[in-house]
Design an enzyme around this catalytic site. Structure first.
Site, PDB file in Angstrom:
ATOM      1  CD  GLU A  77      -2.978  -1.042   0.276  1.00 31.85           C
ATOM      2  OE1 GLU A  77      -3.133   0.034  -0.337  1.00 31.85           O
ATOM      3  OE2 GLU A  77      -3.670  -2.059   0.077  1.00 31.85           O
ATOM      4  NE  ARG A  87     -17.684  -3.523   2.320  1.00 31.22           N
ATOM      5  CZ  ARG A  87     -17.908  -4.831   2.420  1.00 31.22           C
ATOM      6  NH1 ARG A  87     -19.138  -5.288   2.515  1.00 31.22           N
ATOM      7  NH2 ARG A  87     -16.912  -5.682   2.405  1.00 31.22           N
ATOM      8  CB  CYS A 140      -6.242  -2.990   6.588  1.00 37.59           C
ATOM      9  SG  CYS A 140      -6.341  -4.767   6.875  1.00 37.59           S
ATOM     10  CG  HIS A 164      -4.659  -5.151   1.882  1.00 39.23           C
ATOM     11  ND1 HIS A 164      -4.789  -3.779   1.857  1.00 39.23           N
ATOM     12  CD2 HIS A 164      -5.471  -5.593   2.894  1.00 39.23           C
ATOM     13  CE1 HIS A 164      -5.638  -3.415   2.812  1.00 39.23           C
ATOM     14  NE2 HIS A 164      -6.062  -4.485   3.456  1.00 39.23           N
TER      15      HIS A 164
HETATM   16  N1  PCA Z   1      -8.344  -6.997   6.458  1.00 39.94           N
HETATM   17  C1  PCA Z   1      -9.244  -5.932   6.839  1.00 39.94           C
HETATM   18  C2  PCA Z   1      -9.072  -5.791   8.335  1.00 39.94           C
HETATM   19  C3  PCA Z   1      -8.316  -6.979   8.784  1.00 39.94           C
HETATM   20  C4  PCA Z   1      -7.836  -7.619   7.550  1.00 39.94           C
HETATM   21  O1  PCA Z   1      -7.107  -8.602   7.495  1.00 39.94           O
HETATM   22  C5  PCA Z   1      -9.018  -4.643   6.055  1.00 39.94           C
HETATM   23  O2  PCA Z   1      -8.559  -4.706   4.905  1.00 39.94           O
HETATM   24  O3  PCA Z   1      -9.292  -3.566   6.570  1.00 39.94           O
END
Ligand code: PCA
Length: 211
Positions: A77, A87, A140, A164
């Site tokens: 990111e 959400r 996240c 991610h």
């Molecule tokens: N993904 C979520 C929160 C925890 C995770 O593993 C997100 O993308 O916000």
């Protein structure tokens, strides 16, 4: 010795596993310069746990990892924003909408990881990756923003960022979403760790999107 803190998340949203924690655990199990901490998917607790881990381990590099179900590739990111707009409720049942991560904080922080070099390294290893320009508005992004705020204010010189990872094949089997095996996600994370430890200046190749 250089030390690297990696975090993954507990399962959320009805899932039984979270590939971020699975991949982080796999990697830290075989690399002695790394430690793993599991973060709760709970707005009121995630950043407290992260700060405690940084205070305890005093790492030189922090890479937080989360699941992005539906994404086809590993996505370092680039930007964390000072906004929460949940959400779905978190694992404690809380669903904050349109509140800042840090009241009065800057609107955004950029990662301090060399994300383009990381993506190039992952792709060269035959794994799918791209630079992402949004970490969403859920836990996240909260952790990514909180991490960059903390490092900027209290730990100058410590590099950090957020990555991610897609669903595992087992998770994706119940959907039409793409997936990546946990051991491949762990390989990609290892490339990110090695790149962040060795590359100080990011590549200047284009990695943007049109929309
Ligand atoms: N993904 C979520 C929160 C925890 C995770 O593993 C997100 O993308 O916000």
């Amino acid at each position: 010795m250089t030390s690297v803190l990696l975090t993954g998340f507990e399962p959320f949203g009805g899932e039984r596993v979270n590939p971020s924690w699975q991949a982080v655990s796999l990697l830290t199990g075989r690399r002695h310069d790394t430690v793993a901490v599991e973060l709760p998917c709970v707005f009121s607790r995630s950043l407290v746990t992260l700060r405690d881990a940084i205070d305890e381990y005093r790492p030189d590099l922090v890479i937080c990892v989360g699941q992005a179900g539906g994404r086809p590739d590993v996505t370092p990111e680039r930007v964390a924003i000072n906004l929460i707009d949940a959400r779905i409720p978190d694992n404690a049942g809380s669903q904050p909408v349109d509140v800042p991560v840090i009241p009065g904080g800057p609107n955004a922080y950029f990662t301090t990881l060399p994300v383009k070099a990381c993506v190039t390294g992952i792709k060269d290893a035959g794994l799918p990756a791209s630079v992402s320009h949004t970490a969403g508005t859920y836990v996240c992004n909260q952790v990514f923003y909180g991490l960059m705020h903390l490092l900027d204010n209290d730990f100058p010189g410590v590099r950090g960022g957020f990555v991610h990872v897609p669903y595992t094949p087992e998770q994706a089997a119940r959907t039409t979403a793409p997936s990546l095996a946990v051991h491949r996600a762990a390989e990609a994370l290892e490339i990110i760790v090695d790149t962040a430890l060795s590359v100080t200046e990011d590549l200047s190749t284009p990695a943007g999107t049109l929309h």
